[in-house]
Design an enzyme around this catalytic site. Sequence first.
Site, PDB file in Angstrom:
ATOM      1  N   GLU A 293       0.919  -6.949 -28.440  1.00 20.16           N
ATOM      2  CA  GLU A 293       0.535  -8.050 -28.683  1.00 20.16           C
ATOM      3  C   GLU A 293      -1.036  -8.176 -29.213  1.00 20.16           C
ATOM      4  OE1 GLU A 293       1.231 -12.522 -26.677  1.00 20.16           O
ATOM      5  OE2 GLU A 293       2.717 -10.865 -25.665  1.00 20.16           O
ATOM      6  N   LYS A 358       5.030 -16.400 -33.667  1.00 18.76           N
ATOM      7  CA  LYS A 358       5.686 -16.513 -32.529  1.00 18.76           C
ATOM      8  C   LYS A 358       6.277 -18.332 -31.817  1.00 18.76           C
ATOM      9  CE  LYS A 358       5.212 -16.265 -27.473  1.00 18.76           C
ATOM     10  NZ  LYS A 358       4.592 -15.652 -25.835  1.00 18.76           N
ATOM     11  N   CYS A 411       6.598 -10.812 -26.604  1.00 20.69           N
ATOM     12  CA  CYS A 411       5.948 -11.430 -25.392  1.00 20.69           C
ATOM     13  C   CYS A 411       7.559 -11.761 -24.581  1.00 20.69           C
ATOM     14  CB  CYS A 411       5.018 -12.195 -25.103  1.00 20.69           C
ATOM     15  SG  CYS A 411       4.579 -12.532 -22.996  1.00 20.69           S
TER      16      CYS A 411
END
Length: 540
Positions: A293, A358, A411
């Site tokens: 990430e 995301k 995440c």
Amino acid sequence: MLEGIASRFTVSWGWRRALIALVAGGASALAMPPYDLFPILFLTFPVLVWLIDGTVATARTGRLGAVLAAAGVGWCFGFGYFLAGLWWIGRAFLVDADVFGWMMPFAVAALPAGLALFTAAGMALARLLWREGPRRIFAFALGLALADIARGHVLTGFPWNLFGYALAVTPAMMQAASLIGVYGLTVLAGFVFASPAALVGSGGRLARAGLPVAALAILAGLAGFGTWRLARADVAMVDGLRLRIVQPAIEQSRKWLPEHRNEIFADYLALSDVATSPDTMGIADIDILIWPESALPFLFEMEPAALPAIAALLPDRTTLVTGMQRIERDPSVPQGYRLYNSILVVDHAGTIVDAYDKVRLVPFGEFLPFAELLESIGLEPLTRVAGGFTAGAVARTMQAGPAPRFVPLVCYEAIFPGAVVPPGERPGWILNVTNDGWFGNTAGPWQHLRQARIRAVEEGLPLVRAANTGISAVIDPYGRMQRRLDLGVRGVIDSALPRPLPPTICSVWGNIFVISGLAAFALFAFMPFPRKQGFAIPVE
């Protein structure tokens, strides 16, 4: 003896009751990774049951007083549990301590205090359904399960350290998640671990002993099913596909300092081409290269030389999949742009061929709830992004080179049961890129890893995890780690990609069990049990 112990908890009052609940909740966090001392819940859950036994209605307070007292006990237990289990979040506030250090004590206390409201509501509901004898165990389990399920869905949801994970501490035990998911395990956990409390109280001896026996049978069934399933497990690999996961182990405190920018980029390029064995002499033998990430401390849009350098690294056969921040100009917002926390697919020519943004952002980390109000008093997200990140529009699958289509998760998107695989064509694997460097060498990365492993079991899909500081891993669809790099270790993982299993019962029908289990507990809470006078517990 047990009746005497229970009586001490039941008759506790005021600050002593609150302190006992707080300590019991804190001790319960030992059931979670990296400790996995799940038997402790056989002690702490009965204590919570006995404390709620003591929340009796009086002539002055009535039934409402008993319910509020149970809510108070539940809040203290929940606060202790979340404080002990999530203290490591405070580590993120020390990365940029000059700016955020003062907030750490407030954040470490505020999050557990808020999450404990769910436990309070669950225990209040349980108290409304509370009946004498063994029936109260079902009321307790129902309230606890509904509290955890609500916690995973209300507002943005935060299903971290669900109690069901205590029943998934070994590869064998976690196989039940393929049938009922972690929410199903959560439904069972309240009953299983609270069952010893049934040994004390009214009801016939057979009924009181029956619940702990049933709990042991459930544990044996979970372990037996998992052992049988793993004994039959034969995971094949995708033919001719080689993955490389890069784990640079860059400390978060230095990652975004301008003087380290070129050094970090060079380190990624060097690790990507390192020789690891006679069969893998460098990137020429790799099909899919994976970086974690927000891998690089800059934007491709701001560093025009970066993509050509990546193109020079990648052979014709190799595709890069990397976590990266992505910018879009937008004059309609005050800062003039929108920033996304993304996963990019870059081909051998250095062209970005796909981008996923995301969808589930971390409150206060990646965006500020009630942004205008909080920014007006000087607060900003931990990432220090003006205006915060923008959430992506929709979850979807991606394609990278010759690999099967995959689900991209950034995440903590990997912690949401039943929400990781979008509708439509079933993917071949899950990719989770993360940066747990914010939390250092604490329990947080281990808890995050466990939840990702359970997603693999629930969906029957292999999961590949790339983490900046660890723990990176290749996880098969049974939740077993085929390869891994531990916390703080700099290096790479070279691996084949496991093939997926057919759709699991959980991925198709998982919610059916959860709903059925909750309904059954509600029914059992009112079911009459054979009565025989035992230790007297104050009830309405």
